[in-house]
Enzyme design. Structure first.
Site, short mmCIF file in Angstrom:
data_model
loop_
_atom_site.label_atom_id
_atom_site.label_comp_id
_atom_site.label_asym_id
_atom_site.label_seq_id
_atom_site.Cartn_x
_atom_site.Cartn_y
_atom_site.Cartn_z
CE1 TYR A 1 -41.47 9.19 -34.51
CE2 TYR A 1 -41.80 7.75 -32.63
CZ TYR A 1 -41.50 9.00 -33.15
OH TYR A 1 -41.24 10.05 -32.31
CD GLU A 2 -37.03 3.73 -34.55
OE1 GLU A 2 -36.73 2.54 -34.74
OE2 GLU A 2 -36.41 4.67 -35.08
N GLY A 3 -41.55 0.61 -34.95
CA GLY A 3 -42.30 -0.61 -34.67
C GLY A 3 -43.51 -0.31 -33.82
#
Length: 606
Positions: A443-445
């Site tokens: 997550y968050e890339g």
């Protein structure tokens, strides 16, 4: 399960001896109260809360998980009481303005708090943690009326917040957002659509939840340039600040996840929910990503947290568990077998965990100083200062997020390995750390997205290699005075110096190759990111080693063991972990043909 103990000695070493946070705070406009005594009191208070309240809920929270029924989420036993204690302690508003009830202390102090909380119980920490992005967005882009309405209860922690970005068809490509925002003619909007992967989207810890939502106006252009940003509260807020009727936003489900099971990850359905625009029309994505660097550093903390917690679980087990005799001869004469810690391979695993945790902590604490300066630029209305430090932080962000989370996951797996078969059993808590750590690289890339951001955007497009040149110059300046030193310090300085020169040359080679073959960027980016992470961590390990060596030279018995262990861990990093960069160097320079030559149709199961 691991009994978490806040690593305050190492934290104080970095704050006071390596990075001189006292001098740093003296230059910050919002740090008048961040005196050494205040900082120490915050560290001690947070450590107590984490050790005595949050850590005991980590295993039970994972075992119970969240429950969902008819749109209502119930958190595990003890979470409501812990959150009430968190709010009563004033922990949520550490770094937010006094005019909204906060303590107006530097952002870095909030990050120190987040590290301890996240290590003690990452699932719990996500509930108040998601509010930070919501608060930061409203604070920078909200109207005065919106700030006055939403900031005080968010800062106190009475309300929580979310960031509602992605949708089933999107993933990272937010240009595909379909959620609609129709103007009602009274300054409000009807928000309709579905958002997924919304951490803390619904729960029973606070009386209201404020959603920050990306959506499209009817006449919005396609792609990322046509996305606006809206405040959508769970309960509408009356003019006097009291709660009104329930808004038409509801959790449709919670995800059944591999890890962080005590954190509710929700599917959120907006059915003509009342929303209020924040920032300018069609510029929502720009506003949403203003504080994305700090959000991604927050995720990097998860890599540090799980490396630290897994080490704290594995170390006492390795000291107590006995198996065979050490190859170099009998160590524990009073027992028929030696403790695991006498076996060199077990020490390799433990030292890897320790080196990663302490190296990552140094990297993050340095970046936190840049974040303080960036926020100071916002507070001072100094756009040039804000942009300067946001750009500098932007270089660190993909390395911290991508590299540290990958290493944290490795360390979590190592912790299981130290336990052997017992590591696979739930009661010991080690397999939970590995499951909780797994999401951090996604997550968050994902790591791949961070790698493309580093090499494709930050290095090639935005700076044409300038960011690498500036950082490697810092590495050279630190190492150069010690190149002729004898002993471990000289050896480490020479290795750091060599990596700095090599990093510059690798960047130039990749830039030249990418000009002829665009696939080079995607093919090389992951190895480039990992190489960058190892080189950067080496720089910060040398920084710590230099301080420890100087302290030892001055004598003093009280902390001699600490400084010796610091130097020995640094030696291990340079001898055993930094050489991994060579494999990444070779891989990133390989031709793209072996990746791209196979026809799509030839990818099959047969």
């Amino acid at each position: 399960m691991p009994q978490y103990k806040a690593p305050l000695r190492d934290v104080r070493f970095l704050l006071n001896e390596v990075f001189d946070y006292s001098a740093h705070y003296a230059q910050q406009p919002n740090a008048e109260d961040a005196t050494p005594d205040m900082v120490d009191a915050i560290l001690e208070g947070c450590a107590t809360f984490c050790e005595e309240v949050l850590a005991p809920l980590n295993l039970s929270g994972d075992q119970e998980g969240c429950t969902f029924k008819d749109g209502v989420v119930t958190t595990p036993k003890g979470f409501k009481e812990a959150y009430a204690e968190y709010v009563a302690g004033g922990w949520q508003g550490i770094s937010h303005p006094k005019q909204y009830g906060g303590q107006e202390l530097p952002m870095s102090l909030n990050l120190l708090k987040s590290e301890m909380m996240g290590t003690a119980n990452w699932s719990f920490t996500m509930y108040p943690g998601l509010s930070l992005g919501c608060m930061n967005t409203i604070f920078q882009f909200g109207s005065d009326a919106q700030k006055n309405t939403y900031m005080p209860p968010l800062v106190s922690g009475e309300w929580t917040g979310t960031m509602c970005l992605t949708e089933p068809q999107c993933g990272t490509d937010l240009g595909q957002v379909k959620t609609k925002a129709e103007p009602k003619g009274d300054g409000t909007y009807k928000i309709t659509g579905t958002k997924i992967f919304i951490s803390a989207g619904e729960h029973d810890l606070s009386e209201n939840i404020i959603h920050i939502v990306l959506a499209r106006l009817p006449d919005a252009p396609k792609g990322t340039r046509g996305i606006s940003l809206f405040i959508v509260p769970k309960f509408l807020v009356n003019a006097d600040g009291s709660l009104g009727e329930r808004n038409t936003v509801k959790a449709g489900a919670i995800e059944h996840k591999m890890g962080i099971r005590a954190s509710a990850t929700c599917v959120m359905n907006f059915d003509e929910a009342v929303g209020y625009m924040i920032a300018e029309p069609n510029k929502g994505l720009e506003a949403m990503f203003t504080f994305m660097n700090t959000a991604r550093i927050g995720t990097a903390v998860q890599g540090l947290a799980h490396a630290e917690l897994s080490y704290q679980g594995a170390l006492p087990y390795a000291k107590e568990r006995r198996s065979m005799r050490a190859l170099s001869g009998k160590k524990d004469a009073d027992h028929p077998n030696d403790a695991l810690i006498w076996h060199a391979d077990v020490r390799r695993m433990l030292l890897t965990q320790r080196a990663v945790a302490e190296g990552a902590r140094a990297m993050i604490y340095h970046a936190a100083k840049l974040a303080d300066n960036m926020v100071a630029g916002v507070a001072e209305g100094n756009k040039a200062k804000y942009e300067e430090f946001d750009d500098r932080l932007g270089f660190y962000t993909p390395i911290l997020k991508g590299f540290i989370t990958e290493m944290g996951l490795e360390c979590a797996n190592i912790g299981m390995q130290v336990f052997g078969g017992h590591g696979y059993i739930k009661e010991h808590g080690m397999e939970q750390i590995a499951r909780d750590a797994r999401i951090s690289t996604l997550y968050e890339g994902t790591t791949g997205i961070q790698a493309l951001d580093l090499l494709g955007r930050k290095v090639l497009l935005q700076t044409r290699g300038k960011c690498i040149k500036e950082f490697t110059n810092e590495m050279i300046a630190q190492a150069k005075p010690h190149l002729l030193d004898g002993g471990p310090i000289g050896k480490m300085a020479r290795l750091a110096f060599k990596r700095a020169i090599q990093w510059k040359m690798l960047t130039l080679r990749i830039m030249l190759r990418a000009a002829k073959d665009r696939d080079v960027v995607s093919a090389a980016c992951n190895d480039y990111l990992m190489y960058s992470g190892y080189a950067m961590m080496g720089h910060f390990w040398l920084k710590q080693a230099l301080v420890a060596n100087e302290k030892l030279a001055k004598g003093g018995k009280d902390s001699a063991d600490f400084y010796k262990a610091k130097l020995q861990t640094a030696e291990f990093y340079f001898d055993r972990l930094l050489p991994r960069a060579d494999g990444h160097k070779k891989a990133m320079l390989s031709p793209t043909s072996s990746l791209m030559q196979m026809d799509k149709e030839h990818f099959s199961f047969v």
